[in-house]
Motif scaffolding. Sequence first.
Motif, mmCIF file in Angstrom:
data_model
loop_
_atom_site.group_PDB
_atom_site.id
_atom_site.type_symbol
_atom_site.label_atom_id
_atom_site.label_comp_id
_atom_site.label_asym_id
_atom_site.label_seq_id
_atom_site.Cartn_x
_atom_site.Cartn_y
_atom_site.Cartn_z
ATOM 1 N N GLU A 70 22.614 -18.217 -45.639
ATOM 2 C CA GLU A 70 23.356 -18.156 -44.372
ATOM 3 C C GLU A 70 24.451 -17.086 -44.407
ATOM 4 O O GLU A 70 24.688 -16.397 -43.424
ATOM 5 N N TYR A 71 25.104 -16.965 -45.572
ATOM 6 C CA TYR A 71 26.226 -16.023 -45.669
ATOM 7 C C TYR A 71 25.884 -14.780 -46.493
ATOM 8 O O TYR A 71 26.779 -14.015 -46.859
ATOM 9 N N ASP A 72 24.587 -14.600 -46.758
ATOM 10 C CA ASP A 72 24.096 -13.410 -47.457
ATOM 11 C C ASP A 72 24.842 -13.188 -48.781
ATOM 12 O O ASP A 72 25.355 -12.101 -49.050
ATOM 13 N N LEU A 73 24.896 -14.242 -49.581
ATOM 14 C CA LEU A 73 25.578 -14.167 -50.880
ATOM 15 C C LEU A 73 24.549 -13.932 -51.978
ATOM 16 O O LEU A 73 23.561 -14.670 -52.083
ATOM 17 N N ASN A 74 24.779 -12.922 -52.779
ATOM 18 C CA ASN A 74 23.828 -12.541 -53.824
ATOM 19 C C ASN A 74 24.351 -12.980 -55.188
ATOM 20 O O ASN A 74 25.437 -12.558 -55.612
ATOM 21 N N ILE A 75 23.581 -13.819 -55.884
ATOM 22 C CA ILE A 75 24.045 -14.317 -57.184
ATOM 23 C C ILE A 75 23.615 -13.387 -58.322
ATOM 24 O O ILE A 75 24.054 -13.540 -59.456
ATOM 25 N N ASN A 76 22.748 -12.400 -58.009
ATOM 26 C CA ASN A 76 22.232 -11.498 -59.046
ATOM 27 C C ASN A 76 22.876 -10.121 -58.972
ATOM 28 O O ASN A 76 23.392 -9.720 -57.930
ATOM 29 N N PHE A 77 22.831 -9.408 -60.088
ATOM 30 C CA PHE A 77 23.325 -8.033 -60.160
ATOM 31 C C PHE A 77 22.169 -7.110 -60.544
ATOM 32 O O PHE A 77 21.237 -7.521 -61.236
ATOM 33 N N SER A 78 22.261 -5.856 -60.108
ATOM 34 C CA SER A 78 21.177 -4.895 -60.362
ATOM 35 C C SER A 78 21.072 -4.581 -61.857
ATOM 36 O O SER A 78 22.025 -4.767 -62.627
ATOM 37 N N GLU A 79 19.913 -4.044 -62.234
ATOM 38 C CA GLU A 79 19.699 -3.668 -63.645
ATOM 39 C C GLU A 79 20.675 -2.582 -64.071
ATOM 40 O O GLU A 79 21.126 -2.542 -65.221
ATOM 41 N N GLU A 80 20.999 -1.667 -63.146
ATOM 42 C CA GLU A 80 21.956 -0.588 -63.464
ATOM 43 C C GLU A 80 23.317 -1.173 -63.844
ATOM 44 O O GLU A 80 23.954 -0.734 -64.806
ATOM 45 N N GLU A 88 36.321 3.650 -61.387
ATOM 46 C CA GLU A 88 36.176 3.985 -59.969
ATOM 47 C C GLU A 88 34.813 4.598 -59.680
ATOM 48 O O GLU A 88 34.385 5.530 -60.360
ATOM 49 N N ASN A 89 34.132 4.038 -58.684
ATOM 50 C CA ASN A 89 32.823 4.501 -58.195
ATOM 51 C C ASN A 89 31.672 4.333 -59.192
ATOM 52 O O ASN A 89 30.604 4.933 -59.021
ATOM 53 N N SER A 90 31.878 3.524 -60.227
ATOM 54 C CA SER A 90 30.749 3.142 -61.070
ATOM 55 C C SER A 90 29.885 2.158 -60.280
ATOM 56 O O SER A 90 30.313 1.643 -59.237
ATOM 57 N N ALA A 91 28.677 1.877 -60.761
ATOM 58 C CA ALA A 91 27.793 0.940 -60.056
ATOM 59 C C ALA A 91 28.446 -0.435 -59.945
ATOM 60 O O ALA A 91 28.362 -1.098 -58.896
ATOM 61 N N THR A 92 29.129 -0.860 -61.023
ATOM 62 C CA THR A 92 29.811 -2.166 -61.023
ATOM 63 C C THR A 92 30.937 -2.188 -59.998
ATOM 64 O O THR A 92 31.130 -3.182 -59.285
ATOM 65 N N ASP A 93 31.664 -1.075 -59.902
ATOM 66 C CA ASP A 93 32.778 -0.978 -58.957
ATOM 67 C C ASP A 93 32.289 -1.010 -57.515
ATOM 68 O O ASP A 93 32.857 -1.724 -56.672
ATOM 69 N N ILE A 94 31.226 -0.279 -57.222
ATOM 70 C CA ILE A 94 30.706 -0.228 -55.847
ATOM 71 C C ILE A 94 30.207 -1.608 -55.418
ATOM 72 O O ILE A 94 30.456 -2.051 -54.290
ATOM 73 N N GLU A 95 29.543 -2.320 -56.336
ATOM 74 C CA GLU A 95 29.068 -3.673 -56.025
ATOM 75 C C GLU A 95 30.244 -4.622 -55.796
ATOM 76 O O GLU A 95 30.229 -5.440 -54.866
ATOM 77 N N ALA A 96 31.281 -4.521 -56.646
ATOM 78 C CA ALA A 96 32.476 -5.365 -56.481
ATOM 79 C C ALA A 96 33.158 -5.072 -55.144
ATOM 80 O O ALA A 96 33.635 -5.993 -54.465
#
Length: 513
Positions: A23-33, A100-108
């Motif tokens: 319903e709230y589009d919450l993603n419990i998984n993170f990308s392989e990158e 800053e602007n790492s894959a982890t940062d952009i996802e956060a």
Amino acid sequence: AKVEESLGKTGNPEAEFNSVLKEYDLNINFSEEIIREVEKIRPPQNRKYTKRLDLRDELVITIDPEDARDFDDALSLKELENGNYQIGIHIADVSNYVKENSATDIEARLRGTSVYLVDRVVPMLPEKLSNEICSLQEGKPRYTYSVIAEITPNGKLVDYQICETIIINKRRYNYDEVQQIIETGQGDNAELILELNKLAKIFRRKRFQKGGINFHTTEYKFVLDKNKFPIKVYEKRSTDATELVEEFMLFANKIVAQHIKVLTKKYGMRNVLPFLYRIHDEPDGTKVREVLAMIKALIKKDVDFNNFDSKLLNKYLNELEGRPEETTVNQLLIRSMAKAEYSHQNIGHYGLGFVDYTHFTSPIRRYPDLVVHRLLKEFSSVKPSEERIKYLNLFTREVGKNSTQKEILAQEAERTSNRIAFLFLSMDKLGEVFEGTVVGVTTWGLYVKLDELYCEGLLRIRDLVDDYYIFDEKNFRLVGKRRKKSYGFGSRIKVRIAKVDFEKRQIDLVYEE
């Protein structure tokens, strides 16, 4: 249309709780990158670090809920020779790992915040970071970003520094343990905890004197069985232990927001450096007056509708303390206020009574705090170029908007998750009679909060069978035409649980004489 996924049957705990994620589009998984990025990160070792203030020998403690796993703040305190105190507020240095602007940062940045649902946490950062490497676990060296302040015994700020540090959490406390030490004066590091509590009370008193509003909020903790079926609920209210931590976090957040002005002055700049503030606008007078009209009916005293300020609101809240209406009036007053939000423009924080305020103390679970850490580090080391300032002005504006939206979404998801848990608890009590308190009055009926279960149900006006009731809009109550019996906010009433509707997420009640 094509069915892509089946969540399960209505009324099945796993299916119902999973529906909140969808319903709230919450993603419990993170990308392989992101997983690859995080796998390369290593926690600090017990060796010498020349670029950090080494506080590993200091007595540093954490105070958190019993089931917490992401410990992002720690406290230390020592008395100085001049009779003042040195307080250390040590915050997990997430920005050391999330660049800053790492894959982890952009996802956060996209997630904005961790979301705390009844059956799980949807974290902003992968668990290896949030629960291990960044978390200030007991007995392990951890990187922190610290506000170290000198204060007088009556809580006046004398001096401070904000610096990168390394600590070892000497003792992990939960709130109940700290509360017991405060109440008995006995326990590990009792002297430290009692001194922290004394200073926190001074901060709290000063805050209310200067315009902070003493709102009381209520949270709920559910106990689930192995099938995720809610079997019990606890009402979590503020205690001396929770207020102790809260006051020191507010203290650090305030210092950090003020420090941006100091750095701006240091560089001789006309405009304040780009930053992210936590702001709270003044309330809409009409909305507050509506709640004040209700308070007037409850406390049976004259209420000043035109000249209300935070001190007056605190006075009314204190008069309602301990009464059945207390929680409802707090909630209604909070709703009448403007929403607190994140912004690149500082207008102050009305609810706290602060001119300057930000969020700095929870970078594991809130993206704005991570941004604030980065900005502080950058501005403390070098004056930014004109190009960088232009970019950061746009960046902080967008982060402020997105983080505010994600915070609202997270709150709605958490409320929905709670509502579902309450439905399961009520399902086991179908047909049972409860006493409750009226927490809402409308033209179609009463919303009643049930004792013991703490959940709200709807008693429709047609099910108030002892009379014909009419809605008295002026006094926020239903009044019986014949007997003149009335039900308003805080009225006590006996009801029976008649129906639990998972599709509408509603509990239907009927009146019991």
